[in-house]
Design a protein around this motif. Sequence first.
Motif, PDB file in Angstrom:
ATOM      1  N   MET C   1       0.853  -1.202   0.000  1.00 36.30           N
ATOM      2  CA  MET C   1       0.000   0.000   0.000  1.00 36.30           C
ATOM      3  C   MET C   1       0.882   1.242   0.000  1.00 36.30           C
ATOM      4  O   MET C   1       1.569   1.524   0.978  1.00 36.30           O
ATOM      5  CB  MET C   1      -0.899   0.014   1.261  1.00 36.30           C
ATOM      6  CG  MET C   1      -1.925  -1.104   1.272  1.00 36.30           C
ATOM      7  SD  MET C   1      -3.132  -0.942  -0.047  1.00 36.30           S
ATOM      8  CE  MET C   1      -4.292   0.215   0.688  1.00 36.30           C
ATOM      9  N   SER C   2       0.862   1.983  -1.093  1.00 39.43           N
ATOM     10  CA  SER C   2       1.734   3.159  -1.175  1.00 39.43           C
ATOM     11  C   SER C   2       0.926   4.446  -1.095  1.00 39.43           C
ATOM     12  O   SER C   2      -0.242   4.494  -1.472  1.00 39.43           O
ATOM     13  CB  SER C   2       2.514   3.119  -2.485  1.00 39.43           C
ATOM     14  OG  SER C   2       1.604   3.190  -3.568  1.00 39.43           O
ATOM     15  N   ILE C   3       1.594   5.460  -0.577  1.00 39.39           N
ATOM     16  CA  ILE C   3       0.952   6.774  -0.429  1.00 39.39           C
ATOM     17  C   ILE C   3       1.738   7.812  -1.226  1.00 39.39           C
ATOM     18  O   ILE C   3       2.975   7.809  -1.210  1.00 39.39           O
ATOM     19  CB  ILE C   3       0.891   7.191   1.057  1.00 39.39           C
ATOM     20  CG1 ILE C   3       0.026   6.193   1.848  1.00 39.39           C
ATOM     21  CG2 ILE C   3       0.346   8.604   1.200  1.00 39.39           C
ATOM     22  CD1 ILE C   3      -0.069   6.523   3.337  1.00 39.39           C
ATOM     23  N   LEU C   4       0.998   8.686  -1.911  1.00 41.76           N
ATOM     24  CA  LEU C   4       1.612   9.847  -2.555  1.00 41.76           C
ATOM     25  C   LEU C   4       1.478  11.027  -1.597  1.00 41.76           C
ATOM     26  O   LEU C   4       0.360  11.411  -1.241  1.00 41.76           O
ATOM     27  CB  LEU C   4       0.909  10.154  -3.886  1.00 41.76           C
ATOM     28  CG  LEU C   4       1.388  11.424  -4.606  1.00 41.76           C
ATOM     29  CD1 LEU C   4       2.831  11.286  -5.068  1.00 41.76           C
ATOM     30  CD2 LEU C   4       0.474  11.743  -5.794  1.00 41.76           C
ATOM     31  N   LEU C  17       7.018  19.814   5.454  1.00 41.07           N
ATOM     32  CA  LEU C  17       7.935  18.851   4.822  1.00 41.07           C
ATOM     33  C   LEU C  17       8.551  17.919   5.873  1.00 41.07           C
ATOM     34  O   LEU C  17       8.695  16.717   5.627  1.00 41.07           O
ATOM     35  CB  LEU C  17       9.036  19.581   4.047  1.00 41.07           C
ATOM     36  CG  LEU C  17      10.041  18.658   3.344  1.00 41.07           C
ATOM     37  CD1 LEU C  17       9.380  17.895   2.191  1.00 41.07           C
ATOM     38  CD2 LEU C  17      11.247  19.432   2.828  1.00 41.07           C
ATOM     39  N   ASN C  18       8.885  18.471   7.038  1.00 39.78           N
ATOM     40  CA  ASN C  18       9.433  17.642   8.122  1.00 39.78           C
ATOM     41  C   ASN C  18       8.469  16.521   8.472  1.00 39.78           C
ATOM     42  O   ASN C  18       8.861  15.362   8.601  1.00 39.78           O
ATOM     43  CB  ASN C  18       9.654  18.470   9.395  1.00 39.78           C
ATOM     44  CG  ASN C  18      10.730  19.521   9.213  1.00 39.78           C
ATOM     45  OD1 ASN C  18      11.469  19.477   8.235  1.00 39.78           O
ATOM     46  ND2 ASN C  18      10.798  20.456  10.139  1.00 39.78           N
ATOM     47  N   SER C  19       7.183  16.870   8.636  1.00 34.27           N
ATOM     48  CA  SER C  19       6.171  15.882   9.008  1.00 34.27           C
ATOM     49  C   SER C  19       6.050  14.814   7.935  1.00 34.27           C
ATOM     50  O   SER C  19       6.023  13.613   8.236  1.00 34.27           O
ATOM     51  CB  SER C  19       4.817  16.556   9.212  1.00 34.27           C
ATOM     52  OG  SER C  19       4.937  17.592  10.149  1.00 34.27           O
ATOM     53  N   ILE C  23       7.180  10.623   8.216  1.00 33.84           N
ATOM     54  CA  ILE C  23       6.140   9.594   8.194  1.00 33.84           C
ATOM     55  C   ILE C  23       6.247   8.668   6.983  1.00 33.84           C
ATOM     56  O   ILE C  23       5.761   7.543   6.984  1.00 33.84           O
ATOM     57  CB  ILE C  23       4.754  10.304   8.260  1.00 33.84           C
ATOM     58  CG1 ILE C  23       4.309  10.362   9.721  1.00 33.84           C
ATOM     59  CG2 ILE C  23       3.721   9.642   7.383  1.00 33.84           C
ATOM     60  CD1 ILE C  23       2.994  11.033   9.960  1.00 33.84           C
ATOM     61  N   MET C  24       6.929   9.146   5.924  1.00 31.31           N
ATOM     62  CA  MET C  24       6.989   8.389   4.663  1.00 31.31           C
ATOM     63  C   MET C  24       7.626   7.010   4.831  1.00 31.31           C
ATOM     64  O   MET C  24       8.607   6.846   5.551  1.00 31.31           O
ATOM     65  CB  MET C  24       7.801   9.175   3.620  1.00 31.31           C
ATOM     66  CG  MET C  24       6.991  10.253   2.939  1.00 31.31           C
ATOM     67  SD  MET C  24       7.997  11.147   1.739  1.00 31.31           S
ATOM     68  CE  MET C  24       8.201   9.901   0.471  1.00 31.31           C
ATOM     69  N   LYS C  25       7.058   6.026   4.094  1.00 31.95           N
ATOM     70  CA  LYS C  25       7.624   4.678   4.042  1.00 31.95           C
ATOM     71  C   LYS C  25       8.344   4.500   2.717  1.00 31.95           C
ATOM     72  O   LYS C  25       8.219   5.328   1.808  1.00 31.95           O
ATOM     73  CB  LYS C  25       6.508   3.650   4.195  1.00 31.95           C
ATOM     74  CG  LYS C  25       5.720   3.809   5.489  1.00 31.95           C
ATOM     75  CD  LYS C  25       5.263   2.470   6.016  1.00 31.95           C
ATOM     76  CE  LYS C  25       4.472   2.622   7.312  1.00 31.95           C
ATOM     77  NZ  LYS C  25       5.298   3.101   8.432  1.00 31.95           N
ATOM     78  N   HIS C  53      14.447   9.623  -0.004  1.00 35.09           N
ATOM     79  CA  HIS C  53      13.050   9.407  -0.400  1.00 35.09           C
ATOM     80  C   HIS C  53      12.909   9.456  -1.926  1.00 35.09           C
ATOM     81  O   HIS C  53      13.728  10.056  -2.617  1.00 35.09           O
ATOM     82  CB  HIS C  53      12.142  10.466   0.214  1.00 35.09           C
ATOM     83  CG  HIS C  53      12.045  10.387   1.706  1.00 35.09           C
ATOM     84  ND1 HIS C  53      11.500   9.304   2.352  1.00 35.09           N
ATOM     85  CD2 HIS C  53      12.430  11.252   2.682  1.00 35.09           C
ATOM     86  CE1 HIS C  53      11.543   9.495   3.662  1.00 35.09           C
ATOM     87  NE2 HIS C  53      12.119  10.670   3.891  1.00 35.09           N
ATOM     88  N   LYS C  54      11.841   8.802  -2.427  1.00 31.91           N
ATOM     89  CA  LYS C  54      11.483   8.930  -3.843  1.00 31.91           C
ATOM     90  C   LYS C  54      10.804  10.291  -4.000  1.00 31.91           C
ATOM     91  O   LYS C  54       9.766  10.544  -3.380  1.00 31.91           O
ATOM     92  CB  LYS C  54      10.496   7.818  -4.229  1.00 31.91           C
ATOM     93  CG  LYS C  54      11.032   6.816  -5.236  1.00 31.91           C
ATOM     94  CD  LYS C  54       9.923   5.917  -5.767  1.00 31.91           C
ATOM     95  CE  LYS C  54       9.345   5.013  -4.668  1.00 31.91           C
ATOM     96  NZ  LYS C  54       8.225   4.162  -5.160  1.00 31.91           N
ATOM     97  N   VAL C  55      11.385  11.162  -4.820  1.00 29.22           N
ATOM     98  CA  VAL C  55      10.871  12.535  -4.906  1.00 29.22           C
ATOM     99  C   VAL C  55      10.607  12.951  -6.354  1.00 29.22           C
ATOM    100  O   VAL C  55      11.445  12.723  -7.234  1.00 29.22           O
ATOM    101  CB  VAL C  55      11.869  13.549  -4.288  1.00 29.22           C
ATOM    102  CG1 VAL C  55      11.286  14.962  -4.306  1.00 29.22           C
ATOM    103  CG2 VAL C  55      12.233  13.146  -2.858  1.00 29.22           C
ATOM    104  N   SER C  56       9.442  13.546  -6.582  1.00 33.13           N
ATOM    105  CA  SER C  56       9.151  14.175  -7.864  1.00 33.13           C
ATOM    106  C   SER C  56       8.823  15.647  -7.629  1.00 33.13           C
ATOM    107  O   SER C  56       8.337  16.008  -6.553  1.00 33.13           O
ATOM    108  CB  SER C  56       7.937  13.509  -8.533  1.00 33.13           C
ATOM    109  OG  SER C  56       8.233  12.181  -8.910  1.00 33.13           O
ATOM    110  N   VAL C  57       9.100  16.490  -8.622  1.00 37.13           N
ATOM    111  CA  VAL C  57       8.684  17.894  -8.542  1.00 37.13           C
ATOM    112  C   VAL C  57       7.915  18.252  -9.814  1.00 37.13           C
ATOM    113  O   VAL C  57       8.187  17.723 -10.887  1.00 37.13           O
ATOM    114  CB  VAL C  57       9.866  18.883  -8.378  1.00 37.13           C
ATOM    115  CG1 VAL C  57      10.585  18.667  -7.071  1.00 37.13           C
ATOM    116  CG2 VAL C  57      10.825  18.794  -9.534  1.00 37.13           C
ATOM    117  N   LEU C  58       6.975  19.177  -9.659  1.00 35.90           N
ATOM    118  CA  LEU C  58       6.145  19.582 -10.791  1.00 35.90           C
ATOM    119  C   LEU C  58       6.887  20.649 -11.610  1.00 35.90           C
ATOM    120  O   LEU C  58       7.149  21.753 -11.118  1.00 35.90           O
ATOM    121  CB  LEU C  58       4.803  20.098 -10.272  1.00 35.90           C
ATOM    122  CG  LEU C  58       3.672  20.236 -11.293  1.00 35.90           C
ATOM    123  CD1 LEU C  58       3.381  18.918 -11.999  1.00 35.90           C
ATOM    124  CD2 LEU C  58       2.414  20.770 -10.627  1.00 35.90           C
TER     125      LEU C  58
END
Lengths: 135, 111, 98
Positions: C1-4, C17-19, C23-25, C53-58
Amino acid sequence: MSDTKKFLFINRKAPYGTIYAWESLEVVLISAAFEQDVSLAFMDDGVYQLLKGQDTSGIGMKNFSPTYSALGDYEITKIYVEKESLEERGLTLDDLQHLVWEDEDEDYAEKDSIRLVSRAELGDVMAEQDVLFNF
Amino acid sequence: MGSIEANGKTYETDEEGYLADLNTWDKDVAEVMAKIDDCELTESHWEVINFLREYYEEYQIAPAVRVLTKAIGKKLGKDKGNSKYLYELFPYGPAKQACKYAGLPKPTGCV
Amino acid sequence: MSILHLVNKSPYENSNLNSAAAIMKSDDTLLLIEDGVYAAVKSGTASAKIAGHKVSVLGPDLAARGISEDKLVDGVAVIDYAGFVDLVETNDKVQSWL
């Protein structure tokens, strides 16, 4: 004019996430039209307002960054940028627009408007103002 | 909102007669706007109107009248960079009236 | 189960961003949009928070703010609006850190 006051506009917000940056610019232009001694300060996320190369075509908002270049025409010649805020964000003066004003008394010689100041120096600048505006 | 007809085309304006979208501007609508104010556009008027369009293109604002006067003086000569000259061309106020004909929004700080 | 995880505020202005980062898995993705994109600038102090972390930017939000892609942390993906939709589809849930 004897009743000229020293106004400092302190800009602390990034340009497009909120309306503060654009609203500040509009108030700055209005107050300069009343021939006051207007200076601008950029600190915290406000330094992002001056980044060069902004292109808003993909987000459907007006790109108002070219307007900062008009400040010289409005006789705004003192633009303070706080050094610590730039450094924390990994930026240098080279990442910012080159803002100038033309000195009529010296045959329109171009002079730099941006003055890089430390947090302590910015405190001194604030202390010598009559009015502080926050955006 | 209002609108202006020129040469068979309709141009949307705000309640004070400024163009709603500066990209819809052309010389025809400028001529019609001037005619409404009983003003005949001469070469001298066009000099100022074109200057304003270039200024907006570069800085994204319509300049205040003091700024306009100074900039015109620098670009077109001291004999034109004074309020007497500009008010003779645009009696309703050079910034206000000339900006309208140039399709720009009303200058910031202009009431 | 992944969260964006969506972050749209500057990391220098508040602690969203800290929060999110805390919390990210490992399966989750962080998508930086609007003023959130400033976190991806390599030389900025906030870039440490997105490390690992896996990171994307718009992309359109980056361009609007005058940040060129060569200034970003290595490994950050620059995506467009269609890529945004893809991320919403491929993750099970979306958490917006407003």
